[in-house]
Design a protein around this motif. Structure first.
Motif, mmCIF file in Angstrom:
data_model
loop_
_atom_site.group_PDB
_atom_site.id
_atom_site.type_symbol
_atom_site.label_atom_id
_atom_site.label_comp_id
_atom_site.label_asym_id
_atom_site.label_seq_id
_atom_site.Cartn_x
_atom_site.Cartn_y
_atom_site.Cartn_z
ATOM 1 N N PHE A 204 1.029 -1.198 0.048
ATOM 2 C CA PHE A 204 -0.132 -0.005 -0.004
ATOM 3 C C PHE A 204 0.964 1.435 -0.339
ATOM 4 O O PHE A 204 2.238 1.283 1.061
ATOM 5 N N ALA A 205 0.404 2.011 -0.824
ATOM 6 C CA ALA A 205 0.901 3.512 -0.755
ATOM 7 C C ALA A 205 0.439 4.569 0.206
ATOM 8 O O ALA A 205 -1.173 4.492 -1.248
ATOM 9 N N HIS A 206 0.536 5.529 -0.172
ATOM 10 C CA HIS A 206 -0.545 6.359 0.378
ATOM 11 C C HIS A 206 -0.740 8.157 -0.604
ATOM 12 O O HIS A 206 0.278 7.386 -2.221
ATOM 13 N N SER A 207 -1.461 8.387 -0.736
ATOM 14 C CA SER A 207 -1.886 9.831 -1.334
ATOM 15 C C SER A 207 -1.376 10.861 -1.300
ATOM 16 O O SER A 207 0.107 10.469 -0.694
ATOM 17 N N GLY A 208 -0.508 11.854 -1.844
ATOM 18 C CA GLY A 208 0.165 13.278 -2.398
ATOM 19 C C GLY A 208 -0.382 13.464 -0.880
ATOM 20 O O GLY A 208 0.806 15.060 -0.433
ATOM 21 N N THR A 209 -1.034 13.928 0.116
ATOM 22 C CA THR A 209 -1.941 14.614 1.325
ATOM 23 C C THR A 209 -1.657 13.838 2.288
ATOM 24 O O THR A 209 -1.837 14.012 3.800
ATOM 25 N N SER A 210 -0.774 12.128 1.953
ATOM 26 C CA SER A 210 -0.997 11.700 3.908
ATOM 27 C C SER A 210 0.286 11.229 4.245
ATOM 28 O O SER A 210 1.847 10.827 2.921
ATOM 29 N N ASN A 211 0.669 9.959 4.633
ATOM 30 C CA ASN A 211 1.239 9.139 4.643
ATOM 31 C C ASN A 211 0.632 7.474 5.294
ATOM 32 O O ASN A 211 -0.666 7.421 5.117
ATOM 33 N N ASN B 278 6.392 4.708 3.827
ATOM 34 C CA ASN B 278 6.108 5.977 2.907
ATOM 35 C C ASN B 278 6.913 6.757 1.928
ATOM 36 O O ASN B 278 7.717 5.992 1.350
ATOM 37 N N PHE B 279 6.087 7.396 1.090
ATOM 38 C CA PHE B 279 7.295 8.145 0.245
ATOM 39 C C PHE B 279 7.955 8.794 1.077
ATOM 40 O O PHE B 279 7.624 9.950 2.040
#
Length: 100
Positions: A44-51, A75-76
């Protein structure tokens, strides 16, 4: 009912630093059967506004892990570095996903 899985915080080493980071943080969901069952994993990877602590990601990964899937949420680099205002380039996001 007892949980049928364990969850471990992990550090994912980066082969080359990104934003001055040498690793990414994540949570590995390990089903009760590991390592004897099927080898199905979900990353799973998060969105651009999350972690990786996003409530939806945590819910999905916990539910899949409890059902027997190995899961990893991570985390990215931009989130790990605390840069909430902008996501990384697609090339950096892909590199991070492949490392994870």
């Amino acid at each position: 009912m007892e949980p049928s899985a364990t969850y471990e915080e992990v550090e994912i080493p980066l082969p080359e630093p990104i934003h001055g980071l040498d690793h990414l943080s994540g949570v590995l969901g390990i089903p009760e059967w590991w390592p004897t069952g099927e080898r199905i994993a979900v990353v799973f990877a998060h969105s651009g506004t999350s972690n990786h602590e996003d409530p939806l990601l945590e819910f999905l990964s916990r539910n899949l892990t409890e059902r027997g899937y190995l899961t990893l949420r991570f985390n990215f680099p931009f989130a790990q570095a605390g840069k909430r205002s902008s996501a990384d380039t697609p090339a950096i996001l892909e590199r991070a996903f492949r490392v994870a």
